[in-house]
Design a protein around this motif. Structure first.
Motif, short mmCIF file in Angstrom:
data_model
loop_
_atom_site.label_atom_id
_atom_site.label_comp_id
_atom_site.label_asym_id
_atom_site.label_seq_id
_atom_site.Cartn_x
_atom_site.Cartn_y
_atom_site.Cartn_z
N TRP A 30 0.82 -1.21 0.00
CA TRP A 30 0.00 0.00 0.00
C TRP A 30 0.86 1.26 0.00
CZ3 TRP A 30 -1.68 3.05 4.57
CH2 TRP A 30 -2.66 3.98 4.24
N VAL A 31 2.00 1.23 0.69
CA VAL A 31 2.83 2.42 0.90
C VAL A 31 3.88 2.61 -0.20
CG1 VAL A 31 4.51 3.47 2.47
CG2 VAL A 31 2.48 2.38 3.39
N ALA A 32 4.51 1.55 -0.63
CA ALA A 32 5.65 1.65 -1.55
C ALA A 32 5.20 2.06 -2.95
CB ALA A 32 6.39 0.32 -1.61
N PRO A 33 6.03 2.85 -3.63
CA PRO A 33 5.70 3.24 -5.01
C PRO A 33 6.00 2.11 -6.00
CG PRO A 33 7.78 4.21 -4.36
CD PRO A 33 7.24 3.51 -3.15
N GLU A 34 5.36 2.19 -7.15
CA GLU A 34 5.62 1.20 -8.20
C GLU A 34 6.94 1.51 -8.90
OE1 GLU A 34 2.67 -0.04 -11.03
OE2 GLU A 34 1.09 0.67 -9.70
N LYS A 35 7.57 0.47 -9.38
CA LYS A 35 8.84 0.62 -10.10
C LYS A 35 8.57 1.33 -11.43
CE LYS A 35 12.45 -2.29 -12.08
NZ LYS A 35 12.87 -3.68 -12.24
N PRO A 36 9.28 2.44 -11.68
CA PRO A 36 9.09 3.13 -12.95
C PRO A 36 9.61 2.30 -14.13
CG PRO A 36 10.40 4.44 -11.41
CD PRO A 36 10.21 3.10 -10.81
N THR A 37 9.01 2.46 -15.27
CA THR A 37 9.49 1.77 -16.46
C THR A 37 10.78 2.44 -16.92
OG1 THR A 37 8.13 3.18 -17.85
CG2 THR A 37 7.21 1.04 -17.21
N GLY A 38 11.69 1.62 -17.41
CA GLY A 38 12.96 2.15 -17.91
C GLY A 38 13.91 2.61 -16.81
N LEU A 39 13.78 2.05 -15.61
CA LEU A 39 14.65 2.44 -14.51
C LEU A 39 16.09 2.05 -14.80
CD1 LEU A 39 14.75 3.65 -11.64
CD2 LEU A 39 14.39 1.35 -10.76
N TYR A 40 16.29 0.89 -15.40
CA TYR A 40 17.63 0.44 -15.76
C TYR A 40 17.72 0.40 -17.28
CZ TYR A 40 17.12 -1.35 -11.01
OH TYR A 40 16.87 -1.46 -9.68
N HIS A 41 18.89 0.76 -17.78
CA HIS A 41 19.07 0.77 -19.24
C HIS A 41 19.48 -0.60 -19.77
CE1 HIS A 41 18.53 5.05 -19.12
NE2 HIS A 41 19.51 5.17 -18.25
N THR A 42 20.31 -1.30 -19.00
CA THR A 42 20.77 -2.63 -19.40
C THR A 42 20.76 -3.55 -18.19
OG1 THR A 42 23.09 -2.12 -18.91
CG2 THR A 42 22.32 -1.64 -21.17
N ALA A 43 21.00 -4.83 -18.45
CA ALA A 43 21.08 -5.79 -17.35
C ALA A 43 22.30 -5.51 -16.48
CB ALA A 43 21.13 -7.22 -17.91
N ASP A 44 23.39 -5.06 -17.09
CA ASP A 44 24.59 -4.70 -16.31
C ASP A 44 24.30 -3.52 -15.41
OD1 ASP A 44 26.13 -6.71 -17.39
OD2 ASP A 44 26.95 -5.44 -18.99
N ASP A 45 23.53 -2.57 -15.91
CA ASP A 45 23.14 -1.41 -15.12
C ASP A 45 22.31 -1.85 -13.91
OD1 ASP A 45 22.91 1.34 -14.54
OD2 ASP A 45 21.03 1.51 -15.68
N GLU A 46 21.41 -2.79 -14.12
CA GLU A 46 20.58 -3.30 -13.03
C GLU A 46 21.43 -4.00 -11.98
OE1 GLU A 46 16.73 -6.25 -12.36
OE2 GLU A 46 17.52 -5.93 -14.37
N ARG A 47 22.38 -4.85 -12.41
CA ARG A 47 23.25 -5.53 -11.46
C ARG A 47 24.12 -4.54 -10.69
NH1 ARG A 47 23.37 -9.27 -15.56
NH2 ARG A 47 25.30 -8.45 -16.43
N PHE A 48 24.59 -3.48 -11.38
CA PHE A 48 25.41 -2.48 -10.71
C PHE A 48 24.63 -1.81 -9.58
CE2 PHE A 48 26.49 2.01 -10.23
CZ PHE A 48 27.79 1.89 -9.77
N TRP A 49 23.41 -1.38 -9.87
CA TRP A 49 22.62 -0.68 -8.85
C TRP A 49 22.19 -1.61 -7.73
CZ3 TRP A 49 23.04 4.15 -8.05
CH2 TRP A 49 23.39 4.99 -9.10
N GLN A 50 21.98 -2.88 -8.01
CA GLN A 50 21.68 -3.84 -6.94
C GLN A 50 22.90 -3.98 -6.03
OE1 GLN A 50 20.49 -7.22 -9.26
NE2 GLN A 50 18.34 -6.61 -9.26
#
Length: 125
Positions: A59-79
């Motif tokens: 109920w409280v948390a926002p939804e993940k925006p589309t296009g948050l990560y550009h690539t899979a490497d970008d996603e792993r970096f931010w994780q």
């Protein structure tokens, strides 16, 4: 204001019920199946406190925006940044030191008295 890559988001497209477990998996970089199994196991032991926390988070948390990560490497970096910021800054510093060292080597090579390089350049003129 742009979306923060270090914030927790619900991951509804990859979620089963409300996207909370998928959001936790995205935030931590683990598999969503393990998060779901942990929630199912914890519900009876915590007298449904986990279930209440699940729906409050949904109920409280926002939804993940589309296009948050550009690539899979970008996603792993931010994780990785979210899981251990100190390690991430150390890795970035190390990469910059390596790039700086390589540029210094290139500069030394091109500014040194290199007769072979000079003869190649003269030959090309």
């Amino acid at each position: 204001m742009p979306a923060s890559r270090t914030q927790f988001y619900l991951d509804k497209p990859n979620g089963k019920v409300k996207g909370v477990c998928a959001g936790i998996a995205d935030y931590t970089g683990t598999d969503a199946t393990w998060i779901r199994v942990a929630v199912v196991i914890l519900v009876p032991f915590t007298h449904a406190v986990v279930l209440a926390a699940y729906f409050i988070t949904a109920w409280v948390a926002p939804e993940k925006p589309t296009g948050l990560y550009h690539t899979a490497d970008d996603e792993r970096f931010w994780q990785g940044v979210r899981s251990n910021t100190r390690r991430s800054t150390t890795e970035v510093r190390s990469k910059f030191r390596d790039i700086d060292r390589r540029l210094a080597d290139i500069e030394t090579f091109y500014t040194s008295r290199n007769t072979q390089l000079s003869s190649e350049i003269d030959r090309l003129r």
